[in-house]
Design an enzyme around this catalytic site. Structure first.
Site, PDB file in Angstrom:
ATOM      1  N   GLY A   1       0.809  -1.229   0.000  1.00 18.32           N
ATOM      2  CA  GLY A   1       0.000   0.000   0.000  1.00 18.32           C
ATOM      3  C   GLY A   1       0.833   1.264   0.000  1.00 18.32           C
ATOM      4  O   GLY A   1       2.057   1.230   0.108  1.00 18.32           O
TER       5      GLY A   1
ATOM      6  N   ARG B   1       3.879  13.920  -7.349  1.00 19.30           N
ATOM      7  CA  ARG B   1       3.857  13.150  -8.597  1.00 19.30           C
ATOM      8  C   ARG B   1       2.512  13.329  -9.276  1.00 19.30           C
ATOM      9  O   ARG B   1       1.491  13.546  -8.610  1.00 19.30           O
ATOM     10  CB  ARG B   1       4.041  11.655  -8.310  1.00 19.30           C
ATOM     11  CG  ARG B   1       5.232  11.343  -7.481  1.00 19.30           C
ATOM     12  CD  ARG B   1       5.591   9.891  -7.595  1.00 19.30           C
ATOM     13  NE  ARG B   1       4.766   8.999  -6.812  1.00 19.30           N
ATOM     14  CZ  ARG B   1       5.131   7.764  -6.510  1.00 19.30           C
ATOM     15  NH1 ARG B   1       6.268   7.276  -6.967  1.00 19.30           N
ATOM     16  NH2 ARG B   1       4.361   6.978  -5.780  1.00 19.30           N
TER      17      ARG B   1
ATOM     18  N   ARG C   1       3.948   5.793   2.070  1.00 12.04           N
ATOM     19  CA  ARG C   1       4.429   7.170   2.210  1.00 12.04           C
ATOM     20  C   ARG C   1       3.996   8.036   1.033  1.00 12.04           C
ATOM     21  O   ARG C   1       4.628   9.016   0.690  1.00 12.04           O
ATOM     22  CB  ARG C   1       5.940   7.189   2.342  1.00 12.04           C
ATOM     23  CG  ARG C   1       6.659   6.537   1.201  1.00 12.04           C
ATOM     24  CD  ARG C   1       8.074   6.995   1.221  1.00 12.04           C
ATOM     25  NE  ARG C   1       8.890   6.158   0.364  1.00 12.04           N
ATOM     26  CZ  ARG C   1      10.164   6.357   0.191  1.00 12.04           C
ATOM     27  NH1 ARG C   1      10.755   7.346   0.804  1.00 12.04           N
ATOM     28  NH2 ARG C   1      10.855   5.575  -0.605  1.00 12.04           N
TER      29      ARG C   1
ATOM     30  N   ASP D   1       7.656   4.862  -9.556  1.00  9.48           N
ATOM     31  CA  ASP D   1       8.460   4.611  -8.350  1.00  9.48           C
ATOM     32  C   ASP D   1       9.951   4.619  -8.626  1.00  9.48           C
ATOM     33  O   ASP D   1      10.598   3.572  -8.727  1.00  9.48           O
ATOM     34  CB  ASP D   1       8.048   3.284  -7.680  1.00  9.48           C
ATOM     35  CG  ASP D   1       6.949   3.535  -6.663  1.00  9.48           C
ATOM     36  OD1 ASP D   1       6.400   4.653  -6.633  1.00  9.48           O
ATOM     37  OD2 ASP D   1       6.629   2.617  -5.897  1.00  9.48           O
TER      38      ASP D   1
ATOM     39  N   ARG E   1      -1.458   0.089  -9.652  1.00 11.41           N
ATOM     40  CA  ARG E   1      -0.351  -0.841  -9.922  1.00 11.41           C
ATOM     41  C   ARG E   1      -0.880  -2.262 -10.059  1.00 11.41           C
ATOM     42  O   ARG E   1      -2.009  -2.547  -9.635  1.00 11.41           O
ATOM     43  CB  ARG E   1       0.623  -0.805  -8.732  1.00 11.41           C
ATOM     44  CG  ARG E   1       1.158   0.574  -8.436  1.00 11.41           C
ATOM     45  CD  ARG E   1       1.147   0.856  -6.932  1.00 11.41           C
ATOM     46  NE  ARG E   1       1.473   2.266  -6.664  1.00 11.41           N
ATOM     47  CZ  ARG E   1       2.706   2.723  -6.528  1.00 11.41           C
ATOM     48  NH1 ARG E   1       3.716   1.875  -6.563  1.00 11.41           N
ATOM     49  NH2 ARG E   1       2.932   3.994  -6.329  1.00 11.41           N
TER      50      ARG E   1
ATOM     51  N   ASP F   1       4.425  -4.285  -7.193  1.00  8.48           N
ATOM     52  CA  ASP F   1       3.794  -3.071  -6.654  1.00  8.48           C
ATOM     53  C   ASP F   1       4.387  -1.820  -7.297  1.00  8.48           C
ATOM     54  O   ASP F   1       3.898  -0.719  -7.077  1.00  8.48           O
ATOM     55  CB  ASP F   1       3.954  -2.997  -5.130  1.00  8.48           C
ATOM     56  CG  ASP F   1       5.403  -3.151  -4.690  1.00  8.48           C
ATOM     57  OD1 ASP F   1       6.014  -4.167  -5.040  1.00  8.48           O
ATOM     58  OD2 ASP F   1       5.929  -2.247  -4.017  1.00  8.48           O
TER      59      ASP F   1
ATOM     60  N   LYS G   1       4.595  12.348  -2.284  1.00  6.96           N
ATOM     61  CA  LYS G   1       5.402  11.219  -1.809  1.00  6.96           C
ATOM     62  C   LYS G   1       6.314  11.715  -0.694  1.00  6.96           C
ATOM     63  O   LYS G   1       7.142  12.596  -0.920  1.00  6.96           O
ATOM     64  CB  LYS G   1       6.231  10.643  -2.964  1.00  6.96           C
ATOM     65  CG  LYS G   1       7.077   9.440  -2.553  1.00  6.96           C
ATOM     66  CD  LYS G   1       7.596   8.682  -3.752  1.00  6.96           C
ATOM     67  CE  LYS G   1       8.540   7.573  -3.362  1.00  6.96           C
ATOM     68  NZ  LYS G   1       9.081   6.887  -4.534  1.00  6.96           N
TER      69      LYS G   1
END
Ligand code: AMP
Ligand code: MG
Length: 532
Positions: free
Chosen positions: A99, A192, A102, A279, A199, A269, A122
């Site tokens: 999940g 972001r 952050r 990411d 995902r 993920d 983030k």
């Protein structure tokens, strides 16, 4: 001002628990949670392109309110912040619930074009998914995410974007080398931006928990909102959707292979359902060409996510997504077909990508499969900078040379002079290396001569896909070192250079040269940990 929509929250089942503490969250796609306020947020860099996409005035980006919103201290009217629930396979193993530990989604900004852009902070504090983490991010990792997402976009690689980089005015403790010597670092937050942050792991969590109803709802939601060109009433819609995810993923990975990008943590993920790079953690850029290279220290034993492994790993990750969709499809053939589509799409996109990189009119399997394989070995004989090599390859002039004259052109001297800038240690370019490189170069030039094209035409094709400027690991690190001392000008300069990665820019040679020797083993310049 921007208007917001919150479809993920409004249309999907959410967590009934409103308090923010770490827990397993069942039957929910998200938990409502607010960013944790920070001491003194300041915007230290932003992307004017992304602001433009969202319809944000540049003046606003420099306002106190921008710092406040992008630092998580203030919500704009219409925002419904949440953290998404997802699971994932990490390094090949099912890791259970992960999940947004952050990351906090603020809402979907609706641009004047009608396009919606989910905005996500983030590093803005703990959520129910933070497990043992602090929900924070440090300046070094945030600079890296900010610069790389924008660099990738300008390279033409599908990616999430970055609107802003905010310093929180707070310190965050990190054990950067996992050596038991934590230090305090400046905290930072990146905003972001992407059409969606869903995902593979968002689907996997429900399949693993046998929460098939929620799984079905998320699939329907994703198709309706993120794949609106698909007809939800088509009986084959699931199959078509999965196939499209497979094709998009293949195309994304081919782009990575083209520009020499290594994601570093291709866990499920970290795989976007839209086929966007997502990411940015311990990623890296190939300097010396080496398919076995990984920047991620956590992966140094197995090199699971090394450059050359990425195509296979993406396929394996899609297989995990297929497994997650099984409960609602319950047929093997459509899923298998999607996975096969990945292989086909990857192969054809890879071939045309390589043909472009090499300046060939069109891929010809009979000659070019061997040619590219041989090149792969030649580039590994001695440490050879991938980006510089391809730019130098485009500078070869064949206009004055007949096919019979090729042997005469490819002498030792010529090779050494032509590729000098790409070799990390000229003294290692010995007889054996020269001879194998010559063999390849002759085949390559003969192959080019069959295309009967001018130098100008061929080099234009090559320069359009072989970047001159990439976010070399040490370049990112230099801008971090300065930023940690309060000087943010290098971040702005690097962002500016990387906006035009294929075009020569006067006075910017320093960004196009091979990594200096001092950076070979310097922290942050070659290897990175996940602890950012
Ligand atoms: P990553 O390796 O960054 O993709 O993160 C894997 C998982 O760990 C995700 O669920 C993240 O949200 C979570 N995570 C990573 N860093 C932190 C942190 N500092 N605090 C809380 N959760 C984190
Ligand atoms: Mg992640």
């Amino acid at each position: 001002m921007i208007s917001f929509d919150n479809r993920f929250v409004d249309q999907l089942p959410g967590d009934a628990e409103q308090r923010n503490f770490c827990r397993q969250v069942f039957g929910s796609c998200y938990s409502l949670v607010k960013p944790t306020p920070v001491l003194q947020p300041s915007v230290i860099a932003f992307s004017s392109d992304v602001a433009g996409l969202l319809g944000i005035e540049l003046d606003w980006m420099q306002s106190q309110q921008a710092a406040s919103v992008l630092g998580g201290n203030e919500l704009l009217p219409g925002m419904k912040p949440f953290a998404a629930c997802y699971g994932g396979h990490q390094f090949g193993n099912w890791a259970g619930q992960l999940g947004d530990g952050r990351a906090i989604n603020l809402g979907e900004a609706i641009a004047s074009s009608g396009q919606r852009w989910a905005m996500q902070l983030k590093g803005s504090g703990r959520t129910p998914y933070s497990r043992s983490g602090d929900g924070l991010a440090v300046l070094r990792s945030s600079v890296r995410e900010f610069l790389c997402s924008e660099a990738m976009h300008h390279l033409g690689v599908p990616t999430t974007r970055a609107l802003s980089l905010v310093l929180t005015g707070e310190q965050v403790t990190r054990d950067m080398f996992y050596d038991g010597r934590p230090r305090k670092e400046p905290g930072a937050i990146v905003c972001r931006v992407a059409p969606s942050f869903t995902r593979f792991g968002n689907f996997e969590i429900f399949a693993h928990r046998h929460e098939n109803e929620t799984l079905q709802m998320l699939v329907d939601f994703t198709i309706a909102n993120d794949f609106p060109h698909l007809d939800p009433n088509d009986p084959d819609v699931l199959q078509k959707w999965f196939a499209e995810v497979c094709v998009r993923t293949a195309e994304m990975v081919v782009h990575w292979m083209r520009v020499g990008f290594v994601h570093g943590v291709m866990n499920t993920d970290n795989m976007s359902i839209l086929g966007q790079t997502i990411d940015y953690g311990p990623y890296g850029w190939l300097e010396g060409y080496d398919p076995d290279w990984t920047p991620n220290t956590t992966d140094s034993a197995h090199h699971r996510y090394a450059f050359g492994q990425q195509p296979q790993v993406a396929h394996w990750n899609l297989l995990q997504l297929a497994n997650a969709l099984w409960p609602i499809i319950e047929q093997e053939a459509p899923l298998q077909e999607g996975l096969d589509r990945y292989l086909d799409a990857f192969k054809s996109a890879y071939q045309s990508m390589m043909a472009n990189k090499l300046g060939l009119r069109k891929w010809d399997d009979a000659s070019d499969a061997g040619l590219t394989q041989q090149l792969d070995s030649v580039l590994q004989l001695v440490e050879t900078d991938m980006s510089i090599f391809y730019r130098r390859l485009a500078r070869i002039s064949l206009d004055q040379v007949s096919p019979e004259g090729i042997d005469g052109l490819v002498t030792d001297d010529w090779l050494l002079r032509h590729f000098e800038d790409a070799y990390y240690d000229l003294s290692k370019v010995n007889r054996e290396v020269l001879s194998q490189t010559q063999d390849w170069m002759k085949s390559y030039l003969m192959r080019l001569s069959q295309d009967h094209r001018s130098d100008v035409e061929r080099s234009a094709q090559m320069d359009a896909v072989n970047p001159l400027y990439v976010l070399r690991n040490y370049i990112a690190q230099q801008s971090i070192d300065l930023a940690e001392q309060g000087d943010f000008s290098e971040i702005v300069r690097v962002l500016q250079v990387l906006k035009n990665p294929y075009q020569f820019q006067q006075g910017m040679d320093a960004y196009a040269i091979k990594r200096p020797e001092w950076a070979r083993h310097k922290a942050g310049c070659s290897m990175l940990s996940c602890s950012s």
